[in-house]
Design an enzyme around this catalytic site. Sequence first.
Site, PDB file in Angstrom:
ATOM      1  N   SER A 139      48.463  48.101  24.422  1.00  0.00           N
ATOM      2  CA  SER A 139      47.710  49.076  24.953  1.00  0.00           C
ATOM      3  C   SER A 139      47.146  50.061  24.078  1.00  0.00           C
ATOM      4  O   SER A 139      47.815  49.782  22.691  1.00  0.00           O
ATOM      5  CB  SER A 139      48.794  50.796  25.855  1.00  0.00           C
ATOM      6  OG  SER A 139      47.882  51.454  26.637  1.00  0.00           O
ATOM      7  N   TYR A 152      57.100  53.916  27.321  1.00  0.00           N
ATOM      8  CA  TYR A 152      56.338  53.464  27.606  1.00  0.00           C
ATOM      9  C   TYR A 152      55.502  53.067  26.183  1.00  0.00           C
ATOM     10  O   TYR A 152      54.761  52.384  25.985  1.00  0.00           O
ATOM     11  CB  TYR A 152      55.645  53.882  28.416  1.00  0.00           C
ATOM     12  CG  TYR A 152      53.798  53.328  28.936  1.00  0.00           C
ATOM     13  CD1 TYR A 152      53.901  52.025  29.436  1.00  0.00           C
ATOM     14  CD2 TYR A 152      52.295  53.617  27.802  1.00  0.00           C
ATOM     15  CE1 TYR A 152      52.704  51.019  29.524  1.00  0.00           C
ATOM     16  CE2 TYR A 152      51.298  52.694  28.213  1.00  0.00           C
ATOM     17  CZ  TYR A 152      51.685  51.514  28.866  1.00  0.00           C
ATOM     18  OH  TYR A 152      50.785  50.929  29.140  1.00  0.00           O
TER      19      TYR A 152
END
Length: 193
Positions: A139, A152
């Site tokens: 990401s 995360y």
Amino acid sequence: MKNTALITGASGGLGLEFAKIHASKGGDLVLIARNGDKLNQIKADLETQFGVDVRVIAMDLSKANAAQEVYTETQNNGINIDYLINNAGVGSYGFFNDLDWEKEAQLLNLNMITLTHLTKLYLPKMVDQKRGYVLNIASTAAFQPGPLMSTYFASKAYVLSFSEALHNEVKSFGIKVSTLCPPATATSFFVNA
């Protein structure tokens, strides 16, 4: 010769799109996600539309030993994996000290441990065959810390770092390792997080 791609998180979002692309090029698939009903519908659609073989494995990859179970199933069925697409991932939102540890542990296990273990299991045969491809989904979160999504963001930094190092290790064997670092994308990710 048909290539087979194993795609985690294949019941929607990017995983489903990867499956459609691979099938459209005539490749067989092993699709993994928690929702077996959804996977079976995708299987039927892809086999009908593209004439490829699709095997589905309904499994929660955040559980301990999930990667070994997937590997054992593909080996027991004589399935050679040419493309490994580690797409499954989950996020959480909130102050770390307030978040439920069990859910955080599942996040870390899914985003890092299962991804790494699947790579560890499938990579040796790719090296032996001098061909193969690993795509790990990180990401844009991999490039900075993320308050309120600390685990995360940290897990995606791990994915990026691991993938870059692995790319360097195996490129001389003809193996390609890539990392996709998408920004916020229209999937169910944010609803689930």
